[in-house]
Design a protein around this motif. Structure first.
Motif, short mmCIF file in Angstrom:
data_model
loop_
_atom_site.label_atom_id
_atom_site.label_comp_id
_atom_site.label_asym_id
_atom_site.label_seq_id
_atom_site.Cartn_x
_atom_site.Cartn_y
_atom_site.Cartn_z
N ASP A 88 0.81 -1.22 0.00
CA ASP A 88 0.00 0.00 0.00
C ASP A 88 0.84 1.27 0.00
O ASP A 88 0.33 2.35 -0.29
N LYS A 89 2.13 1.12 0.30
CA LYS A 89 3.01 2.29 0.37
C LYS A 89 3.88 2.44 -0.88
O LYS A 89 4.60 3.43 -1.01
N LYS A 139 0.15 1.13 -5.75
CA LYS A 139 -0.86 1.93 -5.05
C LYS A 139 -2.23 1.83 -5.69
O LYS A 139 -3.23 1.59 -5.00
N ARG A 140 -2.31 2.01 -6.99
CA ARG A 140 -3.61 1.96 -7.68
C ARG A 140 -4.24 0.58 -7.55
O ARG A 140 -5.44 0.46 -7.26
N TRP A 193 -3.57 -1.72 -5.25
CA TRP A 193 -3.90 -2.03 -3.85
C TRP A 193 -5.22 -1.38 -3.45
O TRP A 193 -6.03 -1.99 -2.74
N GLU A 194 -5.47 -0.18 -3.90
CA GLU A 194 -6.67 0.54 -3.51
C GLU A 194 -7.94 -0.10 -4.07
O GLU A 194 -8.96 -0.17 -3.38
N SER A 195 -7.88 -0.60 -5.29
CA SER A 195 -9.15 -0.96 -5.92
C SER A 195 -9.10 -2.14 -6.88
O SER A 195 -10.09 -2.40 -7.57
N GLY A 232 -12.60 -3.40 1.43
CA GLY A 232 -11.75 -2.25 1.22
C GLY A 232 -10.30 -2.56 1.55
O GLY A 232 -9.98 -3.63 2.07
N PRO A 233 -9.40 -1.63 1.26
CA PRO A 233 -7.97 -1.86 1.45
C PRO A 233 -7.59 -2.25 2.88
O PRO A 233 -6.77 -3.15 3.08
N ASP A 234 -8.16 -1.59 3.88
CA ASP A 234 -7.80 -1.89 5.26
C ASP A 234 -8.22 -3.30 5.65
O ASP A 234 -7.47 -4.04 6.29
N LYS A 266 -6.02 -5.88 4.01
CA LYS A 266 -4.69 -6.01 4.63
C LYS A 266 -4.74 -6.97 5.81
O LYS A 266 -3.79 -7.72 6.06
#
Length: 228
Positions: free
Chosen positions: A79-80, A85-86, A88-90, A177-179, A182
């Motif tokens: 996620d970092k 990033k893209r 991981w988010e969706s 969602g991402p959280d 994870k």
């Protein structure tokens, strides 16, 4: 890490297991030795009833030309990372497998390959991230496999393992969602996996046949040395 995969169940069993239909242009062919740069069977969050094939290796969106791409992403830090990033988010996906391969270093000698698989069930899913690289002439759907800390089974073989998803959270992985996703990136329970030594034929991706998964016939083949 996960640097080699396999998927060799019948198409009917595969579609039944994941309640999804194969839609890949080339259809489905069982494979015993899938290498980076090959296509992997995936189910994405945008089409959870379809099994498609994506290039194994997430190509950075800023790359001017297509390349092999990044085959693994650390779940703790994906996620970092700008490159993930893209995705991981969706863009979570399931990477389908009959078993993956890993190599164990032994006292500076040749690396010994192992096959790691589930003994029960026709196939399982690893957590992945997908993206689409767009060039002037090509558009490539691509995927990377997420990794995590090894469980007790994998620790003697390698210091990383793919995020293998329990069957009851596969849908959640695609919809959460991402959280929440994870939190799902955990080492898979070792009691539900098995591993055994195989021959170095797997080292050559051109060897793609059932003999690749045959166990080496000697005293320490399998997990006996890891079970105590």
């Amino acid at each position: 890490m996960c640097g080699r995969n396999s998927l060799f169940v019948s198409q009917g069993d595969l579609e039944t297991r994941f309640d999804a239909e194969v839609v890949a242009d080339g259809g489905y062919t069982p494979r015993y030795n899938i290498a980076p740069g090959d296509d992997l069977e995936v189910i994405t969050n945008e089409a959870d009833d379809e099994i498609d094939q994506y290039h194994w290796g997430l190509i950075p969106f800023w790359a001017d030309e297509p390349e092999e791409g990044i085959i693994n992403a650390r779940s703790e830090t994906a996620d970092k990372k700008r490159v993930f990033k893209r995705a991981w988010e969706s863009r979570p996906c399931l990477v389908l497998s009959s078993g993956f391969y890993e190599w164990k270093s032994a006292n500076g000698g040749p690396k010994q390959p192992y096959r790691i698989h589930r003994e029960n069930g026709p196939a399982f899913a690893m957590a992945g991230l997908w993206d689409v690289w767009e060039g002037e002439a090509d558009t490539i759907a691509c995927v990377t496999i997420l990794t995590t800390e090894p469980n007790d089974l994998m620790e003697p073989i390698h210091n990383r393992m793919p995020v293998v998803l329990p069957e009851n959270v596969e849908s959640e992985w695609l919809s959460a969602g991402p959280d929440a996703r994870k939190e799902l990136c955990q080492p898979y329970p070792e009691h539900d996996l098995a591993a055994y030594e195989i021959s170095t034929r797997v080292n050559n991706p051109g060897n793609d046949d059932p003999t690749v998964i045959e166990s080496l016939e000697h005293e320490q083949s399998g997990l006996g040395e890891f079970g105590s």
